[in-house]
Structure formats: C-alpha cells, structure tokens
Scaffold this motif. Sequence first.
Motif, short mmCIF file in Angstrom:
data_model
loop_
_atom_site.label_atom_id
_atom_site.label_comp_id
_atom_site.label_asym_id
_atom_site.label_seq_id
_atom_site.Cartn_x
_atom_site.Cartn_y
_atom_site.Cartn_z
N THR A 128 0.83 -1.21 0.00
CA THR A 128 0.00 0.00 0.00
C THR A 128 0.86 1.25 0.00
OG1 THR A 128 -0.22 -0.24 2.41
CG2 THR A 128 -2.03 -1.03 1.05
N GLY A 129 1.79 1.36 0.95
CA GLY A 129 2.74 2.47 0.93
C GLY A 129 2.15 3.83 1.23
N ARG A 130 1.18 3.91 2.11
CA ARG A 130 0.57 5.20 2.43
C ARG A 130 1.48 6.02 3.34
NH1 ARG A 130 -5.32 6.30 5.40
NH2 ARG A 130 -5.64 8.38 4.48
N ALA A 131 1.61 7.30 3.05
CA ALA A 131 2.44 8.19 3.87
C ALA A 131 1.76 8.45 5.20
CB ALA A 131 2.68 9.50 3.14
N ARG A 132 2.55 8.76 6.22
CA ARG A 132 2.01 9.06 7.53
C ARG A 132 1.46 10.49 7.55
NH1 ARG A 132 2.94 4.98 11.02
NH2 ARG A 132 4.43 3.45 10.27
N PRO A 133 0.64 10.82 8.54
CA PRO A 133 0.00 12.15 8.59
C PRO A 133 1.02 13.29 8.56
CG PRO A 133 -1.02 10.67 10.17
CD PRO A 133 0.17 9.94 9.63
N ASP A 134 0.59 14.41 8.01
CA ASP A 134 1.47 15.57 7.86
C ASP A 134 1.43 16.42 9.13
OD1 ASP A 134 3.13 17.49 6.84
OD2 ASP A 134 1.55 18.53 5.72
N VAL A 135 1.82 15.81 10.25
CA VAL A 135 1.96 16.50 11.53
C VAL A 135 3.23 15.99 12.18
CG1 VAL A 135 -0.53 16.83 11.87
CG2 VAL A 135 0.58 14.76 12.76
N GLU A 136 3.63 16.63 13.27
CA GLU A 136 4.82 16.17 13.98
C GLU A 136 4.58 14.78 14.55
OE1 GLU A 136 7.66 17.33 17.82
OE2 GLU A 136 5.85 18.49 17.36
N HIS A 137 5.53 13.88 14.33
CA HIS A 137 5.43 12.52 14.82
C HIS A 137 6.14 12.43 16.17
CE1 HIS A 137 5.36 11.36 10.27
NE2 HIS A 137 4.19 11.85 10.68
N LEU A 138 5.41 11.99 17.19
CA LEU A 138 5.98 11.89 18.53
C LEU A 138 6.63 10.55 18.80
CD1 LEU A 138 3.26 13.71 20.70
CD2 LEU A 138 5.27 14.64 19.53
#
Length: 231
Positions: A128-138
């Motif tokens: 699938t290869g979906r990108a992670r959300p466009d926010v800071e990753h904790l």
Amino acid sequence: MPFLTRYVDDESRPHASSALRDLAVRVLAPAVLLWVVIVGIGKLIEGPLGGLTAENAVNHALADGRTPLWNSITMVWSRIGNTEIVIGVCIVMVALIWWRTRQWWVAVVPAIAIAVQATVFVLATAVTGRARPDVEHLDPAPPTSSYPSGHVGASTALYFTLAAIAQRIPNPVLRRVVTVVCLVIPFLVAYARLYRGMHHLSDVIVGFLNGLTCAVLAWAYLRRDGVRPRA
C-alpha cells in the motif's frame, strides 16, 4: 455451542495433526481473503478516494491540542502496542494459560491471533505504501507504511483473545475487571497512535478490523463438536 464457551463446553484434547489441519482451513485460508480486502481498501483510499484528505483535520486537531501531560500518557499507551511488548505479553500469557488449564490448544490462541495479524499487516503494508500524517510525529516511524496500523491490530488481536479466555476465571469480579481491561487497551493504543501523529483515522480503523478478525479466527481455529468431558 456458544462461541465464547466453546473450549469449556468441549474439552476434548485434539491431535496435533487435526489441529494443524483446522488451522490451515479455518484460519490461514480466510486470512488470505482478509489480506485481499485490506489491500483493496488501501488501494481505494490511495486511488479513487484521493487519500481521504478530510482525515487530516483529525490529525491536526489532535496535534494542536497536545500537552506535556497527554504526551507522556499517550507515550505509554502507544508503547503497549509495540512489537516487543505484544510478543512479550503473549509469551507470558501463553505459558500462564497452559500452566493453569493444561490445555495447549487453548493456550496457543493468542499466539495464533497475533501471528496471523502480523502476517496480514506486513504483507498489506508492503503493497500500500501510504504516507504518515502531515503532523509532527511523537514516536519513531517504523519502516512500514501508515496503512493499516500494526500497533492497533496487534493489541486488538492479543487482548481480545485474552478477554475471551478470561471468561473462564471463576471469580466474577476478577473476570469482569480482566475483561474490561483487555477490551479497553486496544482503544487506548488507537487513540495514542492518532494523538501522536503516527496514523490516519482510517489506518486505525482498518488496523482494528484486522486485529478483531484475526482474534475471531484464532478463537475459532479448532473444530469443536459439542459437549464432551475432559480427556
């Protein structure tokens, strides 16, 4: 035969060969279909649905509301779904259940659930290869894609099967407490993964469905015919 009491109503000891045959027919074959469905949903999200950009509002709202206290709380909740924690808890619980019940065919249910869930997850996320959300990753981002959530899937598969096994606890108060804790944990993990910017909402929902389906398949992996005495 009631679904939750199938291993109490029929305590007959299966042969290893028949258990493996049941596992292949009743778990592995349906898991292939589950993988196809999960991949199909992922391709639909990334294709015709355009990535479900409306989900970004959920991630941004949670990111904007972060506080040091909730950052610390969700860090703990998120780690519950880490691979090493899930495997460690599973090993301990399998050993404990085996020791208490002397029924290996019941003790292996959580291990089957997380193994099948992990296989479906890894193969699905690879295509699938979906990108992670466009926010800071904790949290550190693992090499897998955002879809579906492996943390949520693993914790759901493990703790839902433990909740089912907990129905054998004689003490009613302890049984209810253990059941509630096991059912709540996956939702805490799901919220933490959203809050910490590691997944989209649909990633978490499909991860939960993956874990739930694998828990049900694992619980029903062994053919039970009816009320039988302990072997």
